[in-house]
Design an enzyme around this catalytic site. Sequence first.
Site, short mmCIF file in Angstrom:
data_model
loop_
_atom_site.label_atom_id
_atom_site.label_comp_id
_atom_site.label_asym_id
_atom_site.label_seq_id
_atom_site.Cartn_x
_atom_site.Cartn_y
_atom_site.Cartn_z
N SER A 22 0.83 -1.22 0.00
CA SER A 22 0.00 0.00 0.00
C SER A 22 0.86 1.26 0.00
O SER A 22 0.50 2.26 -0.63
CB SER A 22 -0.97 0.00 1.18
N ASN A 23 1.99 1.22 0.68
CA ASN A 23 2.90 2.38 0.60
C ASN A 23 3.47 2.52 -0.80
O ASN A 23 3.62 3.64 -1.32
CB ASN A 23 4.04 2.23 1.61
N ARG A 30 22.86 -14.62 0.99
CA ARG A 30 22.35 -13.25 0.95
C ARG A 30 23.11 -12.40 -0.06
O ARG A 30 22.54 -11.53 -0.72
CB ARG A 30 22.46 -12.60 2.33
N MET A 32 10.59 -6.77 4.07
CA MET A 32 10.80 -7.39 5.38
C MET A 32 11.98 -8.36 5.38
O MET A 32 11.91 -9.44 5.95
CB MET A 32 9.53 -8.08 5.84
N LEU A 71 18.93 -6.23 5.02
CA LEU A 71 19.92 -6.05 3.96
C LEU A 71 21.31 -6.04 4.58
O LEU A 71 21.50 -5.55 5.69
CB LEU A 71 19.66 -4.73 3.22
N HIS A 76 9.10 3.11 8.57
CA HIS A 76 8.94 2.22 9.72
C HIS A 76 7.72 2.68 10.53
O HIS A 76 7.54 3.88 10.75
CB HIS A 76 10.20 2.26 10.60
N ASP A 105 16.54 -0.37 11.49
CA ASP A 105 15.61 0.75 11.68
C ASP A 105 16.35 1.95 12.29
O ASP A 105 15.87 2.59 13.22
CB ASP A 105 14.41 0.34 12.54
N ALA A 109 -1.34 7.37 7.84
CA ALA A 109 -0.33 8.43 8.00
C ALA A 109 0.89 8.14 7.13
O ALA A 109 1.51 9.06 6.57
CB ALA A 109 0.06 8.57 9.47
N GLU A 110 1.25 6.87 7.03
CA GLU A 110 2.39 6.49 6.18
C GLU A 110 2.15 6.89 4.73
O GLU A 110 3.06 7.39 4.05
CB GLU A 110 2.63 4.97 6.25
C1 GAR Z 1 4.03 -0.71 6.70
O1 GAR Z 1 3.33 -0.41 7.88
C2 GAR Z 1 5.50 -0.41 6.89
O2 GAR Z 1 5.75 0.70 7.70
C3 GAR Z 1 5.97 -1.68 7.57
O3 GAR Z 1 5.29 -2.70 6.90
C4 GAR Z 1 4.04 -2.21 6.42
C5 GAR Z 1 3.95 -2.50 4.94
O4 GAR Z 1 2.67 -2.21 4.46
N1 GAR Z 1 7.40 -1.81 7.50
C6 GAR Z 1 8.13 -2.35 8.47
O5 GAR Z 1 7.65 -2.80 9.49
C7 GAR Z 1 9.62 -2.41 8.19
N2 GAR Z 1 10.36 -2.38 9.41
P1 GAR Z 1 2.43 -2.06 2.90
O6 GAR Z 1 3.04 -3.30 2.25
O7 GAR Z 1 0.93 -2.04 2.75
O8 GAR Z 1 3.10 -0.81 2.45
#
Ligand code: GAR
Length: 216
Positions: A20-21, A73, A98, A101, A117, A153, A181-182
Amino acid sequence: MPEIRTGRVRVAVLISGAGSNMAALVDAGAVTDASFEVVLVLSNKAEAGGLAVAEAKGVPTALLDHALFGKDRAAHEQAIQTVLEAHGVEVVALAGYMRLLTAFLVGRWAGRMLNIHPSLLPKYPGLDTHARAIAAGDAEAGCTVHLVTEGVDDGPVLGQSAVPVMADDTPASLGQRVLAAEHDLYPRVLGDFCRSGMSLPDPSPLRRGDARQPCE
Ligand code: GAR
């Protein structure tokens, strides 16, 4: 062969899930006066729903399933690097990517790799951020966009957005509020970052989190 346009910073978004981001970044990069454009969406998981979302938006996608690389990796990250170079990527935006790296990819993209984050860092690096904020009785939670460094992070903060924690919040309900908010914060911060020639805000708030591991 994708069209190479000039003037906008070429961004790759790395995802592992719903994306979604990523979708918010793609949409923000598609408006007329955007400072960036999303030229590639790359996932390390075949089941990531974001891949279909990106395809529907006409954005080139790549799947590099880390499981196919076993414990190597370095080989997985080298494969990512090769795809990023092939697409002329200038900035990498992690958006729910997730997988940790290593110094190889982080070093290769130092100062050019962002992450979002779901907490107000330095609070709650790692996983289960919303449950931890509720358990601590925090009045507010939120999200952070930061440059990626070798710490987990960690790295200079580029922007943060706070939301209230309600008395009846569950991790899921708080997570929805933070996610909204993201979707506002990430495009704004990435846009400013690219418009400013990839420079840090002044003063740049460098801070350190703890070493909890958030990813595989
Ligand atoms: C989001 O909340 C992002 O901040 C988090 O995963 C979600 C992904 O949602 N990221 C972390 O936790 C990384 N440390 P999305 O796939 O719908 O964007």
